[in-house]
Scaffold this motif. Structure first.
Motif, short mmCIF file in Angstrom:
data_model
loop_
_atom_site.label_atom_id
_atom_site.label_comp_id
_atom_site.label_asym_id
_atom_site.label_seq_id
_atom_site.Cartn_x
_atom_site.Cartn_y
_atom_site.Cartn_z
N ALA A 300 0.75 -1.29 0.07
CA ALA A 300 0.13 0.09 0.00
C ALA A 300 0.98 1.34 0.02
O ALA A 300 0.58 2.15 -0.74
CB ALA A 300 -0.98 0.00 1.10
N ALA A 301 1.90 1.19 0.70
CA ALA A 301 2.88 2.36 0.81
C ALA A 301 3.40 2.78 -0.68
O ALA A 301 3.61 3.96 -0.89
CB ALA A 301 3.75 2.07 1.95
N LEU A 302 4.09 1.64 -1.26
CA LEU A 302 4.51 1.74 -2.47
C LEU A 302 3.52 2.43 -3.40
O LEU A 302 4.05 3.30 -4.43
CB LEU A 302 5.18 0.35 -2.88
N LYS A 303 2.48 1.91 -3.54
CA LYS A 303 1.39 2.32 -4.30
C LYS A 303 0.95 3.84 -4.06
O LYS A 303 0.81 4.57 -5.10
CB LYS A 303 0.17 1.51 -4.23
N MET A 304 0.49 4.29 -2.98
CA MET A 304 0.30 5.49 -2.64
C MET A 304 1.26 6.46 -2.56
O MET A 304 1.14 7.74 -2.95
CB MET A 304 -0.41 5.43 -1.10
N LEU A 305 2.56 6.09 -2.32
CA LEU A 305 3.67 7.29 -2.42
C LEU A 305 3.64 7.60 -3.90
O LEU A 305 4.33 8.73 -4.25
CB LEU A 305 4.91 6.85 -1.57
N ARG A 306 3.66 6.64 -4.56
CA ARG A 306 3.75 6.92 -6.22
C ARG A 306 2.63 7.96 -6.56
O ARG A 306 2.89 8.88 -7.51
CB ARG A 306 3.83 5.79 -6.95
N GLU A 307 1.57 7.85 -5.96
CA GLU A 307 0.45 8.85 -6.39
C GLU A 307 0.52 10.19 -5.53
O GLU A 307 0.00 11.16 -6.18
CB GLU A 307 -0.97 8.08 -6.17
N VAL A 308 1.02 10.26 -4.65
CA VAL A 308 1.12 11.42 -3.78
C VAL A 308 2.24 12.38 -4.54
O VAL A 308 3.53 11.90 -4.49
CB VAL A 308 1.25 11.35 -2.13
#
Length: 309
Positions: A300-308
């Motif tokens: 989840a962190a890898l995915k969300m940090l790409r989007e933020v």
């Protein structure tokens, strides 16, 4: 997210961040309380509680299948159904045949009171055995080497036409098969519980990351690396998952321990629970929950940090 940071976000780096002390207080990036914390702890605890029962079911059905397979395979019965004027003679003939059959350790004619107890669950406590056409029953105990069932069956057909050898194979195999299927069902339930736990933790981690999007942007502006931010989330959510699972495991083990024993339950529960060293198996649930939380939060962190941004 920079490519260098993306490459550094591997399991080894995150695990070091998880187990290493946090003197700088980077964990404070993740809110310590609130909806996501409660959701993570509660879902981990509930899933651990259910996992204890699924594990107990898998172990109990495994013991049940083994017991049925072993005990019923060692017990053979001869049923004698003959006219009233012939049944005594055929009973004597069968007993003599069994005594001279290699591989039979003991042959015992069941008395009427024991036959009455066998029929009691179906006909009630006052069974008039003498008034019913109840066959004579002879219980056979096999020796270690066993005996040739087919040869004995043919011999009985020739010497005592009313005698039938029953080795319980016809109904033993379906029972053992059903117990094995229940064990597989318990193991599948454990896998589904693990998958559901991972999904709930992932949702909670995504919600926390999305709610702190502005905080993440500010941290980046002051020089925080994405690996530091991701490690903070992984550390906090993994610990929440482990804490919740530990509580759920303790409650589940207490509930299993409080179940009535086989004797008290009349064998209805077939020994559902843990025995001996089996009580150590549930202790693996909290570490497994922590591992699931670790992997789910990392993804989840890898995915969300790409989007933020």
């Amino acid at each position: 997210m920079k490519k260098a940071d993306l490459k550094s976000l591997d399991l080894a780096t995150l695990w070091r961040g998880l187990t290493r002390p946090d003197p700088a207080g980077t964990d404070r990036v993740v809110p310590p309380t609130g909806f996501t914390a409660q959701l993570t702890v509660f879902s981990a605890g509930a899933m651990a509680f259910l996992a204890v029962f699924a594990l107990a079911l898998a172990l109990a059905t495994g013991r049940l299948a083994e017991r049925w397979s072993t005990e019923l395979a060692q017990t053979v019965t001869v049923r004698i159904s003959a006219p009233e004027d012939q049944i005594d003679e055929q009973t004597v003939t069968v007993m003599e045949a069994l005594k001279t059959t290699p591989g039979i350790a003991e042959a015992r004619l069941l008395p009427d009171d024991e036959v009455e107890r066998l029929l009691e669950p179906w006909f009630g406590p006052d069974v008039p055995v003498e008034a019913l056409p109840v066959p004579r029953l002879i219980e056979i105990a096999q020796a270690a080497e066993g005996f040739d069932a087919e040869a004995l069956r043919l011999r009985l057909e020739g010497e005592a036409p009313g005698a039938v050898l029953d080795d319980h194979t016809r109904w033993r195999q379906p029972l053992v098969s059903a117990a094995n299927r229940l064990r597989v069902l318990g193991l599948v339930s454990l896998l589904l519980i693990a998958a559901a736990s991972g999904a709930m933790i992932t949702l909670a981690a995504k919600a926390a990351l999305a709610a702190n999007g502005q905080v993440i942007r500010v941290l980046r502006l002051i020089g925080a690396r994405d690996i530091t931010i991701a490690t903070a989330f992984v550390r906090r959510f993994t610990r929440r998952a482990a804490m919740g699972a530990a509580g759920g495991t303790v409650l589940g083990m207490a509930a299993i321990w409080a179940l009535p024993s086989m004797d008290q339950a009349g064998s209805f529960l077939t020994g559902l629970g843990f025995q001996g060293w089996g009580w150590l198996w549930p202790l693996l649930i909290p570490p497994a929950a922590a591992a699931i939380g670790f992997v789910a939060t990392r993804w989840a962190a890898l995915k969300m940090l790409r989007e933020v941004r």
